[in-house]
Design a protein around this motif. Sequence first.
Motif, PDB file in Angstrom:
ATOM      1  N   VAL A 111      20.166 -10.296   7.200  1.00  0.00           N
ATOM      2  CA  VAL A 111      20.621 -11.091   8.349  1.00  0.00           C
ATOM      3  C   VAL A 111      19.427 -11.660   9.098  1.00  0.00           C
ATOM      4  O   VAL A 111      19.430 -12.826   9.530  1.00  0.00           O
ATOM      5  CB  VAL A 111      21.491 -10.226   9.281  1.00  0.00           C
ATOM      6  CG1 VAL A 111      21.820 -10.980  10.570  1.00  0.00           C
ATOM      7  CG2 VAL A 111      22.780  -9.806   8.579  1.00  0.00           C
ATOM      8  N   PHE A 131      24.813 -19.457   5.946  1.00  0.00           N
ATOM      9  CA  PHE A 131      24.779 -18.004   5.820  1.00  0.00           C
ATOM     10  C   PHE A 131      26.165 -17.478   6.129  1.00  0.00           C
ATOM     11  O   PHE A 131      26.817 -17.929   7.064  1.00  0.00           O
ATOM     12  CB  PHE A 131      23.759 -17.389   6.786  1.00  0.00           C
ATOM     13  CG  PHE A 131      23.688 -15.880   6.711  1.00  0.00           C
ATOM     14  CD1 PHE A 131      23.101 -15.257   5.622  1.00  0.00           C
ATOM     15  CD2 PHE A 131      24.197 -15.090   7.730  1.00  0.00           C
ATOM     16  CE1 PHE A 131      23.031 -13.869   5.539  1.00  0.00           C
ATOM     17  CE2 PHE A 131      24.126 -13.718   7.664  1.00  0.00           C
ATOM     18  CZ  PHE A 131      23.546 -13.100   6.570  1.00  0.00           C
ATOM     19  N   SER A 133      29.529 -14.469   4.618  1.00  0.00           N
ATOM     20  CA  SER A 133      29.960 -13.376   3.760  1.00  0.00           C
ATOM     21  C   SER A 133      31.220 -13.794   3.034  1.00  0.00           C
ATOM     22  O   SER A 133      32.004 -14.620   3.528  1.00  0.00           O
ATOM     23  CB  SER A 133      30.209 -12.103   4.576  1.00  0.00           C
ATOM     24  OG  SER A 133      31.164 -12.329   5.596  1.00  0.00           O
ATOM     25  N   HIS A 139      27.221 -10.496   1.907  1.00  0.00           N
ATOM     26  CA  HIS A 139      26.545 -11.648   2.490  1.00  0.00           C
ATOM     27  C   HIS A 139      25.922 -12.554   1.419  1.00  0.00           C
ATOM     28  O   HIS A 139      25.592 -12.113   0.317  1.00  0.00           O
ATOM     29  CB  HIS A 139      25.443 -11.183   3.443  1.00  0.00           C
ATOM     30  CG  HIS A 139      25.965 -10.539   4.692  1.00  0.00           C
ATOM     31  ND1 HIS A 139      26.190  -9.190   4.806  1.00  0.00           N
ATOM     32  CD2 HIS A 139      26.319 -11.078   5.879  1.00  0.00           C
ATOM     33  CE1 HIS A 139      26.649  -8.913   6.005  1.00  0.00           C
ATOM     34  NE2 HIS A 139      26.735 -10.042   6.685  1.00  0.00           N
TER      35      HIS A 139
END
Length: 409
Positions: A111, A131, A133, A139
């Motif tokens: 992250v 970015f 999931s 992710h």
Amino acid sequence: MILPGASTAIRSSLRAPAYLIRGGISAMNEMARAPRLRGDARLVSSRPVGRDQPGRRIAGKYELVERAGEGGMATVWRAITLGAEGFERPVALKRAHPALAIDPQFVAMFVEEARVNATLDHPNIVHIHDFGSDEHGEHYLVMEWVEGLDLRRLVHAHALVEEQVAWPIAVAIVVEVLRGIYAAHTRETPDGDAAPIFHRDVTPQNVMLAVSGAVKITDFGLARATDRARVTNPGTVKGKLGYLAPELTLDHPPSALTDLFGVGIVLWETLAGERLFDGASDVEILQKVARASVPPIMAIRPDVPPALAEAVHTALARDPAHRFPDVRAMGLALRRVLRDHLDEAPDMHAIAMEVRDAREQLGLGTGRRSVSSLDVEHARRVRAALFGTSSDERDASGAIPLELSRKKH
């Protein structure tokens, strides 16, 4: 030895993109006594395959095409962004290995990589597009796709024909790397406060060379942003062992000068065509890093100008106080070398030709024709000026002559 999957993992494979070594150099004797657990299910080489396969769609809009690269912690896929009316765009999609995707510390690092990259906007840094999931909570990080190869492969392509990278090309590439790293080091918050980012993993594998001649630094997965608390625990060294600055083995904090030392290693290795700090074990490598004993580059490359050799060894000084004050100063020194020793310094077109030749040598093809035929012809003229030869005099392999530069008169 604690292997991947634990929050305080020690990476034992030099192919792994990160090492977490608790205690710095004081832990080396314990590492030497620790057995290497070959065949252990926790080893990277035995990790689960996971759900990702060519053809799978991530989040409904990213279709995986093929694995582009794989390290100890993550896999990078060549993928396609699928949009309306048949829109497609190539991207790089990074996924954590399944065994690490459930590790809270690794997830926090992943992250943080996305957060750090999103704040950097520079032509010499690989851009982040997205970015998120997937439906399983795993992710993914979507980055710009760089069609080309990394610097390690460029050096390898030359080694296949028993050549070395021309020093002007090596210097031109590193100058671009320094520009990208300087942008990270001089990052500011929206309020204008200094918030530098230290890469901490400057290696040839993380220098991407595009078929267009663009040079981009990638993989800020270990980056340390000073406006955020530590992700890893104090006393933990992060980065590939052979590219650490010596002070990091003593548990000193990362800084602009540790990144600068990494750039110095990259430049030395690109010129020499061999590893600087290598060994039969992690302990031996760490010991060499701690001593920072650097063979004179001119003993390996007598064609290198003395001013360039001086710049290389200044960057690789064991004492940070004896290095360049920052990466910008190193960049200025390298540009001065090019200006003082060449009639025409390599530009992105010359780098593009290097990349295309290397891809052909490695059997990867020349890549997309993102450089026009006019640009290619210009690059050939630049090459002829640099190497004292015409494009017709190159051998059948496309190899570069070893006449490396032409002095000004």
